[in-house]
Design an enzyme around this catalytic site. Structure first.
Site, mmCIF file in Angstrom:
data_model
loop_
_atom_site.group_PDB
_atom_site.id
_atom_site.type_symbol
_atom_site.label_atom_id
_atom_site.label_comp_id
_atom_site.label_asym_id
_atom_site.label_seq_id
_atom_site.Cartn_x
_atom_site.Cartn_y
_atom_site.Cartn_z
ATOM 1 N N HIS A 95 -1.497 0.333 1.063
ATOM 2 C CA HIS A 95 -0.455 -0.684 1.246
ATOM 3 C C HIS A 95 0.618 -0.519 0.190
ATOM 4 O O HIS A 95 0.354 -0.005 -0.900
ATOM 5 C CB HIS A 95 -1.047 -2.097 1.166
ATOM 6 N N GLN A 122 -5.584 -1.280 -7.870
ATOM 7 C CA GLN A 122 -5.827 -1.456 -6.436
ATOM 8 C C GLN A 122 -7.064 -2.328 -6.227
ATOM 9 O O GLN A 122 -8.146 -1.996 -6.704
ATOM 10 C CB GLN A 122 -6.027 -0.095 -5.752
ATOM 11 N N SER A 123 -6.877 -3.453 -5.532
ATOM 12 C CA SER A 123 -8.009 -4.352 -5.290
ATOM 13 C C SER A 123 -8.449 -4.345 -3.828
ATOM 14 O O SER A 123 -9.550 -4.801 -3.522
ATOM 15 C CB SER A 123 -7.668 -5.778 -5.723
ATOM 16 N N HIS A 161 3.573 -2.844 -1.932
ATOM 17 C CA HIS A 161 4.086 -4.162 -2.266
ATOM 18 C C HIS A 161 5.606 -4.074 -2.345
ATOM 19 O O HIS A 161 6.140 -3.089 -2.878
ATOM 20 C CB HIS A 161 3.595 -4.608 -3.648
HETATM 21 P P1 5GP Z 1 -3.661 -4.435 -4.607
HETATM 22 O O1 5GP Z 1 -4.118 -5.226 -5.810
HETATM 23 O O2 5GP Z 1 -4.833 -3.796 -3.892
HETATM 24 O O3 5GP Z 1 -2.552 -3.465 -4.887
HETATM 25 O O4 5GP Z 1 -3.004 -5.487 -3.627
HETATM 26 C C1 5GP Z 1 -3.732 -6.276 -2.754
HETATM 27 C C2 5GP Z 1 -2.910 -7.514 -2.533
HETATM 28 O O5 5GP Z 1 -3.380 -8.165 -1.375
HETATM 29 C C3 5GP Z 1 -2.993 -8.527 -3.682
HETATM 30 O O6 5GP Z 1 -1.684 -8.752 -4.189
HETATM 31 C C4 5GP Z 1 -3.602 -9.761 -3.041
HETATM 32 O O7 5GP Z 1 -3.035 -10.959 -3.524
HETATM 33 C C5 5GP Z 1 -3.312 -9.554 -1.575
HETATM 34 N N1 5GP Z 1 -4.310 -10.122 -0.697
HETATM 35 C C6 5GP Z 1 -5.657 -9.977 -0.788
HETATM 36 N N2 5GP Z 1 -6.277 -10.636 0.208
HETATM 37 C C7 5GP Z 1 -5.280 -11.201 0.959
HETATM 38 C C8 5GP Z 1 -5.304 -12.014 2.133
HETATM 39 O O8 5GP Z 1 -6.344 -12.360 2.697
HETATM 40 N N3 5GP Z 1 -4.092 -12.418 2.609
HETATM 41 C C9 5GP Z 1 -2.913 -12.064 2.027
HETATM 42 N N4 5GP Z 1 -1.773 -12.508 2.585
HETATM 43 N N5 5GP Z 1 -2.859 -11.293 0.917
HETATM 44 C C10 5GP Z 1 -4.038 -10.868 0.387
#
Ligand code: 5GP
Ligand code: ZN
Length: 114
Positions: free
Chosen positions: A100, A94-95, A102
């Site tokens: 959320h 998680q970043s 995907h």
């Molecule tokens: P996580 O790594 O937390 O599961 O997913 C976060 C996702 O958000 C990542 O796949 C990253 O590419 C996407 N993301 C981060 N910042 C932005 C942004 O400003 N706009 C969009 N459309 N996606 C983002």
């Protein structure tokens, strides 16, 4: 959360390629897609992740999954198959600390994930 990037997207303060939006949720194309179709769906309310969710969020959690199915249909990957991913915490990848899911598809996805 005023400084949360996904809250800013939900408030239209940061532009995104929107797939759909309703009173509860916002769905947009991931900025760094990991598959031909890569949609991120967020609740408009700020919840950090699934561990932070409580009974009051049960409705939102259900709506996220229903919306994931809708996103797959809307993007044309429902027939061929897709994956719904919810990364949680550091080891989960998680970043962004705003709950959320995907929705990934449009190619054969490997299993197990890396
Ligand atoms: P996580 O790594 O937390 O599961 O997913 C976060 C996702 O958000 C990542 O796949 C990253 O590419 C996407 N993301 C981060 N910042 C932005 C942004 O400003 N706009 C969009 N459309 N996606 C983002
Ligand atoms: Zn947020």
């Amino acid at each position: 959360m005023s400084d949360c990037i996904f809250c800013k997207i939900a408030r239209h303060e940061i532009p995104a390629r929107v797939l759909f939006e309703n009173d509860d949720l916002f769905a947009f194309h991931d900025i760094n897609p990991q598959a031909p179709v890569h949609i991120v769906i967020i609740p408009k309310v700020h919840v950090e992740n699934v561990l932070s969710a409580s009974d009051e969020h049960t409705g939102i959690l259900g709506k996220l999954l229903r919306a994931a199915a809708g996103a797959a249909t809307q993007t044309g990957i429902a027939e061929t198959g897709f994956r719904v991913v919810l990364n949680n915490g550091v080891d989960g990848g998680q970043s962004v600390d705003h709950l959320h899911v995907h929705v990934l598809g449009g190619r054969k996805l490997a299993w197990p994930p890396g």
